[in-house]
Design a protein around this motif. Structure first.
Motif, PDB file in Angstrom:
ATOM      1  N   VAL A   7       0.852  -1.186   0.000  1.00  0.00           N
ATOM      2  CA  VAL A   7       0.000   0.000   0.000  1.00  0.00           C
ATOM      3  C   VAL A   7       0.890   1.238   0.000  1.00  0.00           C
ATOM      4  O   VAL A   7       2.075   1.169   0.316  1.00  0.00           O
ATOM      5  N   ASN A   8       0.281   2.369  -0.310  1.00  0.00           N
ATOM      6  CA  ASN A   8       1.011   3.629  -0.300  1.00  0.00           C
ATOM      7  C   ASN A   8       1.253   4.036   1.156  1.00  0.00           C
ATOM      8  O   ASN A   8       0.319   4.266   1.905  1.00  0.00           O
ATOM      9  N   GLU A   9       2.513   4.105   1.563  1.00  0.00           N
ATOM     10  CA  GLU A   9       2.871   4.389   2.951  1.00  0.00           C
ATOM     11  C   GLU A   9       2.347   5.730   3.449  1.00  0.00           C
ATOM     12  O   GLU A   9       2.026   5.879   4.619  1.00  0.00           O
ATOM     13  N   SER A  10       2.222   6.724   2.560  1.00  0.00           N
ATOM     14  CA  SER A  10       1.790   8.055   2.990  1.00  0.00           C
ATOM     15  C   SER A  10       0.303   8.086   3.330  1.00  0.00           C
ATOM     16  O   SER A  10      -0.140   8.965   4.061  1.00  0.00           O
ATOM     17  N   GLU A  11      -0.473   7.131   2.812  1.00  0.00           N
ATOM     18  CA  GLU A  11      -1.910   7.129   3.055  1.00  0.00           C
ATOM     19  C   GLU A  11      -2.302   6.382   4.320  1.00  0.00           C
ATOM     20  O   GLU A  11      -3.469   6.412   4.718  1.00  0.00           O
ATOM     21  N   LEU A  12      -1.377   5.694   4.957  1.00  0.00           N
ATOM     22  CA  LEU A  12      -1.705   4.910   6.141  1.00  0.00           C
ATOM     23  C   LEU A  12      -1.985   5.818   7.337  1.00  0.00           C
ATOM     24  O   LEU A  12      -1.243   6.753   7.617  1.00  0.00           O
ATOM     25  N   ARG A  13      -3.092   5.500   8.019  1.00  0.00           N
ATOM     26  CA  ARG A  13      -3.469   6.240   9.227  1.00  0.00           C
ATOM     27  C   ARG A  13      -3.357   5.298  10.412  1.00  0.00           C
ATOM     28  O   ARG A  13      -3.811   4.161  10.352  1.00  0.00           O
ATOM     29  N   GLU A  14      -2.767   5.813  11.494  1.00  0.00           N
ATOM     30  CA  GLU A  14      -2.604   4.974  12.682  1.00  0.00           C
ATOM     31  C   GLU A  14      -3.593   5.386  13.759  1.00  0.00           C
ATOM     32  O   GLU A  14      -3.969   6.554  13.863  1.00  0.00           O
ATOM     33  N   LYS A  15      -4.023   4.401  14.518  1.00  0.00           N
ATOM     34  CA  LYS A  15      -4.929   4.658  15.619  1.00  0.00           C
ATOM     35  C   LYS A  15      -4.444   3.845  16.820  1.00  0.00           C
ATOM     36  O   LYS A  15      -4.345   2.622  16.744  1.00  0.00           O
ATOM     37  N   VAL A  16      -4.124   4.522  17.913  1.00  0.00           N
ATOM     38  CA  VAL A  16      -3.665   3.838  19.117  1.00  0.00           C
ATOM     39  C   VAL A  16      -4.888   3.270  19.830  1.00  0.00           C
ATOM     40  O   VAL A  16      -5.814   4.003  20.174  1.00  0.00           O
ATOM     41  N   VAL A  17      -4.906   1.962  20.019  1.00  0.00           N
ATOM     42  CA  VAL A  17      -6.037   1.292  20.666  1.00  0.00           C
ATOM     43  C   VAL A  17      -5.849   1.281  22.174  1.00  0.00           C
ATOM     44  O   VAL A  17      -6.768   1.602  22.924  1.00  0.00           O
ATOM     45  N   ALA A  18      -4.672   0.906  22.637  1.00  0.00           N
ATOM     46  CA  ALA A  18      -4.437   0.830  24.084  1.00  0.00           C
ATOM     47  C   ALA A  18      -2.963   1.039  24.392  1.00  0.00           C
ATOM     48  O   ALA A  18      -2.093   0.613  23.635  1.00  0.00           O
ATOM     49  N   ILE A  19      -2.732   1.706  25.518  1.00  0.00           N
ATOM     50  CA  ILE A  19      -1.380   1.853  26.050  1.00  0.00           C
ATOM     51  C   ILE A  19      -1.418   1.316  27.475  1.00  0.00           C
ATOM     52  O   ILE A  19      -2.286   1.695  28.264  1.00  0.00           O
ATOM     53  N   ASN A  20      -0.489   0.436  27.779  1.00  0.00           N
ATOM     54  CA  ASN A  20      -0.490  -0.214  29.081  1.00  0.00           C
ATOM     55  C   ASN A  20       0.873  -0.034  29.729  1.00  0.00           C
ATOM     56  O   ASN A  20       1.900  -0.218  29.076  1.00  0.00           O
ATOM     57  N   ARG A  21       0.877   0.321  31.009  1.00  0.00           N
ATOM     58  CA  ARG A  21       2.147   0.413  31.729  1.00  0.00           C
ATOM     59  C   ARG A  21       2.424  -0.957  32.341  1.00  0.00           C
ATOM     60  O   ARG A  21       1.595  -1.496  33.068  1.00  0.00           O
ATOM     61  N   ALA A 108     -19.997  -0.315  16.801  1.00  0.00           N
ATOM     62  CA  ALA A 108     -19.025  -1.234  17.378  1.00  0.00           C
ATOM     63  C   ALA A 108     -18.357  -0.534  18.554  1.00  0.00           C
ATOM     64  O   ALA A 108     -18.345   0.689  18.623  1.00  0.00           O
ATOM     65  N   GLY A 109     -17.817  -1.319  19.445  1.00  0.00           N
ATOM     66  CA  GLY A 109     -17.193  -0.752  20.620  1.00  0.00           C
ATOM     67  C   GLY A 109     -15.683  -0.701  20.501  1.00  0.00           C
ATOM     68  O   GLY A 109     -15.084  -1.471  19.764  1.00  0.00           O
ATOM     69  N   GLY A 110     -15.095   0.236  21.210  1.00  0.00           N
ATOM     70  CA  GLY A 110     -13.665   0.398  21.423  1.00  0.00           C
ATOM     71  C   GLY A 110     -12.702  -0.122  20.383  1.00  0.00           C
ATOM     72  O   GLY A 110     -12.495   0.481  19.334  1.00  0.00           O
ATOM     73  N   ALA A 111     -12.096  -1.271  20.684  1.00  0.00           N
ATOM     74  CA  ALA A 111     -11.051  -1.821  19.831  1.00  0.00           C
ATOM     75  C   ALA A 111     -11.591  -2.231  18.464  1.00  0.00           C
ATOM     76  O   ALA A 111     -10.913  -2.061  17.451  1.00  0.00           O
ATOM     77  N   MET A 112     -12.818  -2.745  18.407  1.00  0.00           N
ATOM     78  CA  MET A 112     -13.423  -3.133  17.123  1.00  0.00           C
ATOM     79  C   MET A 112     -13.635  -1.909  16.245  1.00  0.00           C
ATOM     80  O   MET A 112     -13.393  -1.949  15.045  1.00  0.00           O
ATOM     81  N   ARG A 113     -14.095  -0.837  16.843  1.00  0.00           N
ATOM     82  CA  ARG A 113     -14.340   0.407  16.100  1.00  0.00           C
ATOM     83  C   ARG A 113     -13.053   0.901  15.449  1.00  0.00           C
ATOM     84  O   ARG A 113     -13.042   1.303  14.288  1.00  0.00           O
ATOM     85  N   ALA A 114     -11.947   0.856  16.179  1.00  0.00           N
ATOM     86  CA  ALA A 114     -10.663   1.310  15.648  1.00  0.00           C
ATOM     87  C   ALA A 114     -10.265   0.507  14.414  1.00  0.00           C
ATOM     88  O   ALA A 114      -9.844   1.073  13.404  1.00  0.00           O
ATOM     89  N   VAL A 115     -10.439  -0.816  14.467  1.00  0.00           N
ATOM     90  CA  VAL A 115     -10.073  -1.676  13.340  1.00  0.00           C
ATOM     91  C   VAL A 115     -10.969  -1.395  12.139  1.00  0.00           C
ATOM     92  O   VAL A 115     -10.494  -1.233  11.014  1.00  0.00           O
ATOM     93  N   LEU A 116     -12.285  -1.326  12.368  1.00  0.00           N
ATOM     94  CA  LEU A 116     -13.239  -1.132  11.275  1.00  0.00           C
ATOM     95  C   LEU A 116     -13.064   0.237  10.608  1.00  0.00           C
ATOM     96  O   LEU A 116     -13.135   0.350   9.385  1.00  0.00           O
ATOM     97  N   GLU A 117     -12.836   1.284  11.398  1.00  0.00           N
ATOM     98  CA  GLU A 117     -12.639   2.616  10.832  1.00  0.00           C
ATOM     99  C   GLU A 117     -11.315   2.701  10.065  1.00  0.00           C
ATOM    100  O   GLU A 117     -11.252   3.319   9.001  1.00  0.00           O
ATOM    101  N   ALA A 118     -10.274   2.076  10.581  1.00  0.00           N
ATOM    102  CA  ALA A 118      -8.981   2.091   9.885  1.00  0.00           C
ATOM    103  C   ALA A 118      -9.071   1.350   8.557  1.00  0.00           C
ATOM    104  O   ALA A 118      -8.426   1.727   7.583  1.00  0.00           O
ATOM    105  N   ALA A 119      -9.904   0.310   8.513  1.00  0.00           N
ATOM    106  CA  ALA A 119     -10.067  -0.470   7.285  1.00  0.00           C
ATOM    107  C   ALA A 119     -10.885   0.275   6.241  1.00  0.00           C
ATOM    108  O   ALA A 119     -10.812  -0.043   5.058  1.00  0.00           O
ATOM    109  N   ALA A 140      -9.182 -10.725  16.907  1.00  0.00           N
ATOM    110  CA  ALA A 140     -10.402 -11.437  16.504  1.00  0.00           C
ATOM    111  C   ALA A 140     -11.129 -10.678  15.393  1.00  0.00           C
ATOM    112  O   ALA A 140     -11.646 -11.292  14.451  1.00  0.00           O
ATOM    113  N   THR A 141     -11.154  -9.355  15.465  1.00  0.00           N
ATOM    114  CA  THR A 141     -11.800  -8.542  14.434  1.00  0.00           C
ATOM    115  C   THR A 141     -11.062  -8.671  13.107  1.00  0.00           C
ATOM    116  O   THR A 141     -11.682  -8.862  12.059  1.00  0.00           O
ATOM    117  N   ILE A 142      -9.745  -8.620  13.129  1.00  0.00           N
ATOM    118  CA  ILE A 142      -8.967  -8.785  11.900  1.00  0.00           C
ATOM    119  C   ILE A 142      -9.127 -10.200  11.361  1.00  0.00           C
ATOM    120  O   ILE A 142      -9.203 -10.406  10.156  1.00  0.00           O
TER     121      ILE A 142
END
Length: 168
Positions: A7-21, A108-119, A140-142
């Motif tokens: 894919v074209n690298e410049s078009e990729l959008r990132e979405k942080v789902v979770a950050i854990n300490r 969709a909730g949380g993590a699923m929403r991030a995957v579906l919107e990014a797709a 599981a969503t992927i």
């Protein structure tokens, strides 16, 4: 579907789902670091997930983005929704993804929403069951999305016309 989609690298959008300490117990006490899970997509059917760990949040996110680039998969999108219903599973996380009418939005909730919107899926009904751990839900969503088949693929496999696939 194969991994490592071009894919074209410049078009990729990132979405942080979770950050854990996370903490590692050492002789002098606890040593803290960060774990980040990121979803990467072009909004046109390519999506991937990545996990990164580092002593700083920004480093963890950049490692996760690099990992996500390696795990891109191509999914079929028909009329801004998924082509058919599908279940996905990873470890204890179970998801159900169903096509929706135009104008519905991403239900969709949380993590699923991030995957579906990014797709790039704009109208979809989705339900997460079992584990709510973001790692399991994202994977599981992927899994569910990567098992989807486009109508033209089904028509070729069945050796029928495309209109026959849509009309049943």
């Amino acid at each position: 579907m194969s991994k490592g989609i071009k894919v074209n690298e410049s078009e990729l959008r990132e979405k942080v789902v979770a950050i854990n300490r996370v903490a590692k117990v050492v002789k002098g006490g606890r040593r803290f670091s960060f774990s980040a899970i990121v979803v990467l997509g072009d909004g046109e059917g390519s999506v991937g997930h990545g996990l990164g760990k580092a002593n700083e949040v920004t480093d963890a996110i950049s490692k996760a983005v690099d990992d996500a680039r390696k795990n891109l998969v191509k999914i079929p999108i028909v009329n801004d929704t998924v082509p058919h219903e599908m279940y996905g599973k990873y470890s204890g996380g179970y998801v159900f993804v169903k096509p929706a009418a135009p104008g519905t939005g991403v239900i969709a909730g949380g993590a699923m929403r991030a995957v579906l919107e990014a797709a790039g899926v704009h109208n979809v009904l989705a339900k997460s069951k079992g584990s709510s751990n973001p790692h399991n839900v994202v994977k599981a969503t992927i899994n569910a999305l990567s098992k989807m088949r486009a109508p033209h693929e089904v028509a070729v496999q069945r050796r029928v016309k495309l209109s026959k696939v849509f009309n049943g």
